[in-house]
Design a protein around this motif. Structure first.
Motif, short mmCIF file in Angstrom:
data_model
loop_
_atom_site.label_atom_id
_atom_site.label_comp_id
_atom_site.label_asym_id
_atom_site.label_seq_id
_atom_site.Cartn_x
_atom_site.Cartn_y
_atom_site.Cartn_z
N PHE A 1 0.85 -1.19 0.00
CA PHE A 1 0.00 0.00 0.00
C PHE A 1 0.89 1.24 0.00
O PHE A 1 1.53 1.55 1.02
CB PHE A 1 -0.94 -0.03 1.21
N PRO A 2 0.93 1.97 -1.11
CA PRO A 2 1.96 3.00 -1.29
C PRO A 2 1.83 4.22 -0.40
O PRO A 2 2.80 4.96 -0.23
CB PRO A 2 1.79 3.39 -2.77
N ALA A 3 0.66 4.46 0.19
CA ALA A 3 0.47 5.65 1.02
C ALA A 3 0.44 5.33 2.51
O ALA A 3 0.22 6.23 3.33
CB ALA A 3 -0.83 6.36 0.62
N LEU A 4 0.68 4.07 2.88
CA LEU A 4 0.53 3.66 4.27
C LEU A 4 1.53 4.39 5.16
O LEU A 4 2.75 4.24 5.02
CB LEU A 4 0.72 2.15 4.39
N SER A 5 1.00 5.16 6.11
CA SER A 5 1.83 5.96 7.00
C SER A 5 1.79 5.46 8.44
O SER A 5 2.77 5.58 9.17
CB SER A 5 1.37 7.43 6.94
N PHE A 6 0.64 4.92 8.85
CA PHE A 6 0.47 4.42 10.22
C PHE A 6 0.00 2.98 10.16
O PHE A 6 -0.99 2.66 9.49
CB PHE A 6 -0.56 5.27 10.97
N LEU A 7 0.70 2.09 10.87
CA LEU A 7 0.32 0.67 10.93
C LEU A 7 0.50 0.17 12.35
O LEU A 7 1.57 0.30 12.95
CB LEU A 7 1.19 -0.16 9.98
N SER A 8 -0.59 -0.38 12.89
CA SER A 8 -0.53 -1.00 14.21
C SER A 8 -1.15 -2.39 14.17
O SER A 8 -2.29 -2.55 13.75
CB SER A 8 -1.27 -0.14 15.25
N ILE A 9 -0.34 -3.38 14.57
CA ILE A 9 -0.86 -4.74 14.79
C ILE A 9 -0.39 -5.18 16.17
O ILE A 9 -0.10 -6.34 16.44
CB ILE A 9 -0.36 -5.74 13.70
N ARG A 10 -0.32 -4.24 17.07
CA ARG A 10 0.23 -4.47 18.41
C ARG A 10 -0.71 -5.34 19.24
O ARG A 10 -1.91 -5.38 19.03
CB ARG A 10 0.49 -3.14 19.11
N HIS A 11 -0.11 -6.08 20.16
CA HIS A 11 -0.84 -6.92 21.12
C HIS A 11 -1.82 -7.87 20.43
O HIS A 11 -3.03 -7.81 20.62
CB HIS A 11 -1.53 -6.04 22.17
N ASN A 12 -1.22 -8.73 19.60
CA ASN A 12 -1.93 -9.85 18.99
C ASN A 12 -1.13 -11.11 19.26
O ASN A 12 -0.41 -11.18 20.27
CB ASN A 12 -2.12 -9.59 17.49
N ASN A 13 -1.24 -12.10 18.40
CA ASN A 13 -0.48 -13.35 18.58
C ASN A 13 0.39 -13.63 17.36
O ASN A 13 0.50 -14.76 16.91
CB ASN A 13 -1.45 -14.52 18.82
N LEU A 14 0.99 -12.58 16.81
CA LEU A 14 1.84 -12.75 15.64
C LEU A 14 3.12 -13.49 16.01
O LEU A 14 3.70 -13.28 17.08
CB LEU A 14 2.20 -11.38 15.06
N ARG A 15 3.57 -14.34 15.06
CA ARG A 15 4.78 -15.11 15.26
C ARG A 15 5.65 -15.00 14.02
O ARG A 15 5.25 -14.44 13.02
CB ARG A 15 4.45 -16.57 15.57
N GLY A 16 6.85 -15.58 14.12
CA GLY A 16 7.76 -15.52 12.99
C GLY A 16 8.47 -14.17 12.92
O GLY A 16 8.41 -13.36 13.85
N ALA A 17 9.14 -13.95 11.82
CA ALA A 17 9.95 -12.74 11.66
C ALA A 17 9.10 -11.57 11.15
O ALA A 17 8.06 -11.76 10.53
CB ALA A 17 11.10 -13.01 10.69
N ILE A 18 9.59 -10.37 11.44
CA ILE A 18 8.98 -9.17 10.87
C ILE A 18 9.29 -9.18 9.37
O ILE A 18 10.45 -9.31 8.98
CB ILE A 18 9.54 -7.90 11.51
N PRO A 19 8.29 -9.07 8.51
CA PRO A 19 8.56 -9.11 7.07
C PRO A 19 9.59 -8.04 6.67
O PRO A 19 9.50 -6.89 7.09
CB PRO A 19 7.19 -8.82 6.45
N LEU A 20 10.56 -8.45 5.85
CA LEU A 20 11.56 -7.50 5.36
C LEU A 20 10.90 -6.35 4.62
O LEU A 20 11.40 -5.22 4.60
CB LEU A 20 12.54 -8.22 4.44
N GLU A 21 9.73 -6.63 4.01
CA GLU A 21 9.02 -5.60 3.25
C GLU A 21 8.64 -4.41 4.12
O GLU A 21 8.51 -3.28 3.62
CB GLU A 21 7.77 -6.19 2.61
N TYR A 22 8.47 -4.63 5.45
CA TYR A 22 8.09 -3.53 6.33
C TYR A 22 9.17 -2.46 6.38
O TYR A 22 8.89 -1.29 6.64
CB TYR A 22 7.78 -4.03 7.73
N GLY A 23 10.40 -2.87 6.17
CA GLY A 23 11.50 -1.91 6.16
C GLY A 23 11.64 -1.17 4.86
O GLY A 23 12.49 -0.29 4.72
N GLN A 24 10.78 -1.52 3.89
CA GLN A 24 10.84 -0.91 2.57
C GLN A 24 9.62 -0.04 2.27
O GLN A 24 9.45 0.43 1.14
CB GLN A 24 10.98 -2.00 1.50
#
Length: 393
Positions: A302-325
């Motif tokens: 999503f090219p305009a995404l400025s704020f993203l919160s998925i805090r306090h859930n049950n996510l596992r695994g690594a943070i996607p590398l795409e988030y740093g891009q």
């Protein structure tokens, strides 16, 4: 000289009589039905709650409500049609009025605006409001109205804004909500509404029903045909199931707040060729749910995404590398999960403008120099238990 003075006085007297007559000509006489409705409206308010300085205190029916000039009576809270015969707006001052809303309000059939916000009115919302066929804006925000939302409100074909937030309304949303074809803004937040979300008005720009007790999944048919919807606020309910791709692909959507529900998953499968979408999505809050599995990497499309919160859930695994891009990202909250490994370099590199938190996870490496790494990570014993002794990814 005396004769000249008499002549001047005569001319002035004639001018005043003429002027007064002209005023009387332009002064309208408010319709009897509107005056009766205003009297009933004031009578339904407790006299002890009408302060001497308030608008209602100036409503003195010894004079005509629409007569001009109104220097001492009806000084505020209402306006009249251009011909001065009908009331077309009531905007009550927030003076702590206590009482009920009289069903006689339905006699004011030329009302365009009815705004009673920020008072202490209580009791049911009269179903007779359906008679206000010209009403464009209905605001009853921050009162103590109770009972269900009258289904008859959905017959107001001219309504553009409906704000019933911060009351004690209960029951289901009317099934005929989608009949409000001209409605652009709907706010029912901070009530006691239950049940699922019905089919919604097709031309909404803003939808807010946060802090109620809505339940069930988000259904595509509820949002069918909503080509102009920009803002969705449904946090603090009991909505459940998957947040599916169609939600994020509503064509005009900019802000989505689904925090504090019981969603268990996010599905974002449709991404345009080339790894991006034409979406206008700017802010997405999925915090404090029960979302399991991996963090959805496709959110980076999503090219305009400025704020993203998925805090306090049950996510596992690594943070996607795409988030740093995500070039547009300014605030990122992934804290309170069970994420492992290293944060993407683009998030924790020196000079990054991204704020938020990756803390309270199971990350093995999170540079102390990055404010994103606060608070501290979970104890290793908690992380091992979460992964049931299996090697963490």
């Amino acid at each position: 000289m005396q004769n000249l003075n008499s002549l001047c006085l005569t001319i002035i007297s004639l001018f005043l009589i003429y002027t007064n007559n002209k005023i009387l000509v332009v002064q309208g006489v408010t319709s009897a039905s509107d005056i009766a409705a205003l009297k009933a409206f004031k009578a339904s308010i407790k006299g002890s709650s009408i302060s001497p300085w308030s608008c209602l205190a100036s409503w003195n029916f010894s004079s005509d409500p629409c007569s001009l000039p109104r220097r001492t009576h009806f000084i505020c809270a209402l306006t009249c049609t251009p011909d001065s015969t009908r009331i077309n707006q009531i905007t009550l001052d927030p003076a702590g009025y206590s009482g009920t809303l009289t069903p006689s309000i339905s006699q004011l059939t030329q009302l365009i605006t009815l705004d009673l916000a920020d008072n202490n009115l209580f009791g049911p919302i009269p179903s007779s409001l359906s008679s206000l066929s010209n009403l464009q804006s209905l605001t009853l925000r921050s009162n103590s109205f109770s009972g269900p939302i009258p289904p008859s409100i959905t017959t107001l074909k001219s309504l553009q804004s409906l704000d019933l937030s911060r009351n004690s309304l209960s029951g289901y949303l009317p099934n005929s909500m989608n009949s409000l074809a001209t409605l652009r803004r709907l706010d029912l937040s901070f009530n006691k509404l239950t049940g699922s979300i019905p089919k919604l008005p097709p031309n909404l720009l803003e939808l807010a029903i946060k802090a109620n007790s809505l339940s069930g999944p988000l259904q595509k048919q509820s949002f069918e045909g909503m080509e102009q919807l920009e803002v969705v606020e449904l946090s603090q309910n009991a909505l459940s199931g998957m947040v599916e791709s169609w939600v994020f692909l509503l064509p005009s959507l900019q802000q989505v707040d689904l925090a504090n529900n019981t969603f268990t998953g996010v599905q974002i499968s449709r991404v345009a060729r080339g790894g991006s979408t034409s979406s206008n999505l700017v802010a997405l809050d999925l915090g404090f749910n029960r979302i399991q599995g991996y963090a959805p990497a496709n959110l980076a499309a999503f090219p305009a995404l400025s704020f993203l919160s998925i805090r306090h859930n049950n996510l596992r695994g690594a943070i996607p590398l795409e988030y740093g891009q995500i070039r547009s990202i300014k605030r990122l909250f992934l804290d309170g999960n069970f994420l492992v490994g290293k944060p993407p370099p683009g998030l924790v590199a020196a000079g990054t403008a991204v704020s938020g938190s990756l803390g309270d996870n199971c990350l093995q490496v999170c540079p102390g120099s990055s404010q994103l790494c606060s608070p501290a990570q979970k104890p290793s014993s908690v992380c091992k238990q979460a992964y049931r002794g299996r090697p963490m990814p």
